[in-house]
Design an enzyme around this catalytic site. Structure first.
Site, PDB file in Angstrom:
ATOM      1  N   ASN A  20       0.848  -1.198   0.000  1.00  0.00           N
ATOM      2  CA  ASN A  20       0.000   0.000   0.000  1.00  0.00           C
ATOM      3  C   ASN A  20       0.882   1.246   0.000  1.00  0.00           C
ATOM      4  O   ASN A  20       2.101   1.144  -0.010  1.00  0.00           O
ATOM      5  CB  ASN A  20      -0.951  -0.022   1.202  1.00  0.00           C
ATOM      6  CG  ASN A  20      -0.180  -0.125   2.505  1.00  0.00           C
ATOM      7  OD1 ASN A  20       0.586   0.761   2.848  1.00  0.00           O
ATOM      8  ND2 ASN A  20      -0.367  -1.234   3.215  1.00  0.00           N
ATOM      9  N   ASP A  28      -4.348  -6.421   5.261  1.00  0.00           N
ATOM     10  CA  ASP A  28      -5.351  -7.287   5.895  1.00  0.00           C
ATOM     11  C   ASP A  28      -5.270  -8.713   5.346  1.00  0.00           C
ATOM     12  O   ASP A  28      -5.568  -9.664   6.035  1.00  0.00           O
ATOM     13  CB  ASP A  28      -6.766  -6.737   5.632  1.00  0.00           C
ATOM     14  CG  ASP A  28      -7.016  -5.459   6.421  1.00  0.00           C
ATOM     15  OD1 ASP A  28      -6.417  -5.310   7.499  1.00  0.00           O
ATOM     16  OD2 ASP A  28      -7.788  -4.605   5.943  1.00  0.00           O
ATOM     17  N   LYS A  50       8.827 -17.246 -10.363  1.00  0.00           N
ATOM     18  CA  LYS A  50       8.111 -16.100 -10.931  1.00  0.00           C
ATOM     19  C   LYS A  50       6.956 -16.614 -11.806  1.00  0.00           C
ATOM     20  O   LYS A  50       7.155 -17.497 -12.648  1.00  0.00           O
ATOM     21  CB  LYS A  50       9.083 -15.269 -11.774  1.00  0.00           C
ATOM     22  CG  LYS A  50       8.450 -14.012 -12.318  1.00  0.00           C
ATOM     23  CD  LYS A  50       9.439 -13.232 -13.146  1.00  0.00           C
ATOM     24  CE  LYS A  50       8.714 -12.109 -13.858  1.00  0.00           C
ATOM     25  NZ  LYS A  50       9.521 -11.515 -14.907  1.00  0.00           N
ATOM     26  N   PRO A 110      -2.964 -12.029  10.523  1.00  0.00           N
ATOM     27  CA  PRO A 110      -3.368 -11.837  11.928  1.00  0.00           C
ATOM     28  C   PRO A 110      -3.620 -10.357  12.198  1.00  0.00           C
ATOM     29  O   PRO A 110      -2.993  -9.492  11.583  1.00  0.00           O
ATOM     30  CB  PRO A 110      -2.160 -12.351  12.726  1.00  0.00           C
ATOM     31  CG  PRO A 110      -1.057 -12.560  11.755  1.00  0.00           C
ATOM     32  CD  PRO A 110      -1.622 -12.553  10.374  1.00  0.00           C
ATOM     33  N   ASP A 111      -4.541 -10.069  13.104  1.00  0.00           N
ATOM     34  CA  ASP A 111      -4.878  -8.681  13.453  1.00  0.00           C
ATOM     35  C   ASP A 111      -3.946  -8.246  14.581  1.00  0.00           C
ATOM     36  O   ASP A 111      -4.137  -8.611  15.752  1.00  0.00           O
ATOM     37  CB  ASP A 111      -6.351  -8.619  13.883  1.00  0.00           C
ATOM     38  CG  ASP A 111      -6.814  -7.189  14.044  1.00  0.00           C
ATOM     39  OD1 ASP A 111      -6.000  -6.341  14.463  1.00  0.00           O
ATOM     40  OD2 ASP A 111      -7.997  -6.919  13.757  1.00  0.00           O
ATOM     41  N   ILE A 112      -2.916  -7.465  14.242  1.00  0.00           N
ATOM     42  CA  ILE A 112      -1.863  -7.134  15.209  1.00  0.00           C
ATOM     43  C   ILE A 112      -2.424  -6.324  16.379  1.00  0.00           C
ATOM     44  O   ILE A 112      -2.237  -6.675  17.550  1.00  0.00           O
ATOM     45  CB  ILE A 112      -0.714  -6.357  14.523  1.00  0.00           C
ATOM     46  CG1 ILE A 112      -0.071  -7.247  13.453  1.00  0.00           C
ATOM     47  CG2 ILE A 112       0.322  -5.900  15.553  1.00  0.00           C
ATOM     48  CD1 ILE A 112       1.012  -6.569  12.637  1.00  0.00           C
ATOM     49  N   PHE A 144      -4.516   3.286  14.799  1.00  0.00           N
ATOM     50  CA  PHE A 144      -4.818   4.319  13.803  1.00  0.00           C
ATOM     51  C   PHE A 144      -5.915   3.780  12.893  1.00  0.00           C
ATOM     52  O   PHE A 144      -5.907   2.598  12.545  1.00  0.00           O
ATOM     53  CB  PHE A 144      -3.572   4.647  12.966  1.00  0.00           C
ATOM     54  CG  PHE A 144      -2.775   5.800  13.511  1.00  0.00           C
ATOM     55  CD1 PHE A 144      -2.108   5.682  14.713  1.00  0.00           C
ATOM     56  CD2 PHE A 144      -2.715   7.003  12.823  1.00  0.00           C
ATOM     57  CE1 PHE A 144      -1.382   6.744  15.231  1.00  0.00           C
ATOM     58  CE2 PHE A 144      -1.993   8.077  13.320  1.00  0.00           C
ATOM     59  CZ  PHE A 144      -1.327   7.953  14.530  1.00  0.00           C
ATOM     60  N   LYS A 174     -13.897   0.756  15.481  1.00  0.00           N
ATOM     61  CA  LYS A 174     -12.622   0.032  15.639  1.00  0.00           C
ATOM     62  C   LYS A 174     -12.182   0.040  17.103  1.00  0.00           C
ATOM     63  O   LYS A 174     -11.733  -0.970  17.636  1.00  0.00           O
ATOM     64  CB  LYS A 174     -11.553   0.709  14.752  1.00  0.00           C
ATOM     65  CG  LYS A 174     -10.217  -0.004  14.740  1.00  0.00           C
ATOM     66  CD  LYS A 174      -9.295   0.564  13.661  1.00  0.00           C
ATOM     67  CE  LYS A 174      -7.975  -0.196  13.623  1.00  0.00           C
ATOM     68  NZ  LYS A 174      -7.090   0.239  12.564  1.00  0.00           N
ATOM     69  N   LYS A 189     -12.055  -3.688  18.730  1.00  0.00           N
ATOM     70  CA  LYS A 189     -10.722  -4.237  19.008  1.00  0.00           C
ATOM     71  C   LYS A 189     -10.273  -3.963  20.441  1.00  0.00           C
ATOM     72  O   LYS A 189      -9.138  -4.265  20.800  1.00  0.00           O
ATOM     73  CB  LYS A 189      -9.711  -3.664  18.016  1.00  0.00           C
ATOM     74  CG  LYS A 189     -10.102  -3.970  16.579  1.00  0.00           C
ATOM     75  CD  LYS A 189      -8.988  -3.834  15.603  1.00  0.00           C
ATOM     76  CE  LYS A 189      -9.489  -4.233  14.219  1.00  0.00           C
ATOM     77  NZ  LYS A 189      -8.440  -4.261  13.225  1.00  0.00           N
TER      78      LYS A 189
END
Ligand SMILES: Cc1cc2nc3c(=O)[nH]c(=O)nc-3n(C[C@H](O)[C@H](O)[C@H](O)COP(=O)(O)O)c2cc1C
Length: 405
Positions: free
Chosen positions: A210, A279, A289, A307-309, A325, A339, A343
């Site tokens: 990203n 995600d 390749k 995994p959701d850190i 964030f 969120k 979380k």
């Protein structure tokens, strides 16, 4: 910023090639608001003239111990009392030996002996001199006496050799000098920050990532260091120079970031998840390749969840104060609140990344901090400025169990 406003720094310059860099150092310390007086050893005056350093510092340069005239104006004891910090840069091997053994054979070493303030030493010498067992023993001894050691750096040396012993760069010395005067808000706290993007491999040459630049995370690391914290910066790939004094753990994928985060979050006081963690990752990573066999061919990549850190850190029993964030492009505050609740975070910082001016790669940001039943919007400002405000708010919101000062 005037991070050394009102601070009195006695700059000791000793005899080495890097003495010329003390001229720049004076200017950069003054830029931060410091008042700088200079003391030179006799050897230092062979490398750079007192006149230059007098002109730059705006004060007479102090040279002699046994001189009735200078001793009557501002003697060695007064100089020792005057200083908030004695910074010796560059520090020769010879001077380090004198200092570690408590000599008072010249003006600078005598001032150091009499001083009650913090002393910091930035060594600069040939790599052989630095590696020498006697020098290493002297440096160890100084550390146990409470002297701060800034550097040295490694690289090409004036003598043509390559190795450790170069004077730390001037900006680095200034940063470390600032850090010796922490504003104390996070003194004694261990802060873990994730920053930058992650890369999820598709094959050996391609990945999904990203636009995160890491700027906000790095700025938060700087602000936390300035507030006196010990900072662990777990960073995805960025083009940024890591802040001095941050312990950087470089990672590439979300899985690596997760593992480093879980390891470092245990025992930490604050965890700030700024990284734009992918995600999803490809379920399978091709070992070779992926080739384009014929034109118009299609490839399907199946993705699975990473995994959701931040949620995993927040779920740690007795874990750190956890700050997430929420980079959103619409319904920013609503999604951020969701969120926070989902979380189980202690604070969430919402930012709107749909606007290019304040998005991933820009130097500016506009954020809203949400915690407990409070909400505070920080209007558009530099990411560094925002970082200082966020760190200040976290310090105030921190429960007693995580505060050390
Ligand atoms: C050309 C030249 C360059 C030198 N560079 C260094 C140096 O970078 N670091 C160092 O520790 N000593 C260096 N020395 C040796 C010191 O100048 C010498 O040990 C001197 O006694 C240091 O005195 P001081 O510690 O009182 O300043 C150099 C000597 C010469 C002749």
């Amino acid at each position: 910023m005037n991070l050394l406003a009102g601070k009195r720094i006695l700059l000791g310059v000793t005899g080495g090639i890097a003495a010329y860099k003390s001229a720049e150092l004076i200017r950069r310390l003054q830029d931060q608001g410091a008042d700088v007086h200079v003391v030179m050893t006799a050897a230092a005056t062979e490398f750079i003239t007192p006149l230059t350093l007098q002109g730059l510092s705006g004060h007479p340069v102090h040279l002699d111990l046994l001189d009735t005239e200078t001793e009557s104006v501002m003697g060695h004891i007064e100089l020792a009392r005057w200083a908030d910090l004695i910074l010796i840069a560059p520090a020769s091997a010879n001077f380090i030996a004198r200092l570690s053994q408590g000599h008072g054979s010249d003006l600078l070493s005598t001032i150091c002996l009499a001083a009650q303030c913090q002393i910091a030493v930035a060594p600069a010498m040939n790599q052989g001199m630095w590696a020498n067992a006697a020098t290493q023993e002297n440096v160890r001894s100084l550390m146990t006496q409470g002297t701060a050691i800034f550097g040295p750096d490694e690289g090409l040396q004036a003598c043509g050799e390559i190795g450790e012993g170069r004077l730390l760069d001037v900006a680095g010395i200034v940063d470390l000098t600032i850090a010796t005067f922490p504003n104390g808000k996070l003194r004694g706290c261990k802060v873990v920050i994730t920053a930058g993007p992650t890369r999820e491999a598709i094959d050996p040459v391609r990945y999904i990532s990203n636009h995160s630049s890491g700027k906000q995370g790095y700025a938060l690391a700087e602000a936390a260091i300035e507030a006196g914290a010990e900072v662990i910066l777990i960073s995805g790939p960025t083009n940024l120079a890591p802040p001095n004094r941050a312990n950087v753990i470089p990672v590439t994928s979300a899985q690596e970031m997760y593992e480093a985060s879980m390891q470092e979050a245990t025992g930490a006081d604050i965890f700030i998840g700024v990284a734009a963690v992918a995600d999803f990752r490809p379920t399978e990573v091709s070992r070779q390749k992926i080739k384009k066999d014929k034109s118009g061919s299609r490839v399907t990549i199946t993705l699975e969840e990473n995994p959701d850190i931040i949620a995993s850190v927040a779920a740690l029993g007795d874990g750190p104060f956890t700050v997430g964030f929420a980079a959103e492009t619409s319904h920013v505050i609503d999604y951020a609140r969701a969120k926070l609740a989902k979380k189980n975070l202690d604070m969430v910082i919402a930012n709107n990344v749909s606007n290019q001016e304040i998005g991933f790669n820009s130097d500016e940001n506009e954020t809203t901090m949400i915690w407990g039943n409070q909400e505070q919007t920080l209007p558009i400002a530099s990411k560094r400025n925002i970082a200082t405000k966020i760190v200040g708010t976290i310090a105030e919101a921190l429960p007693e169990s995580h505060a050390h000062d």
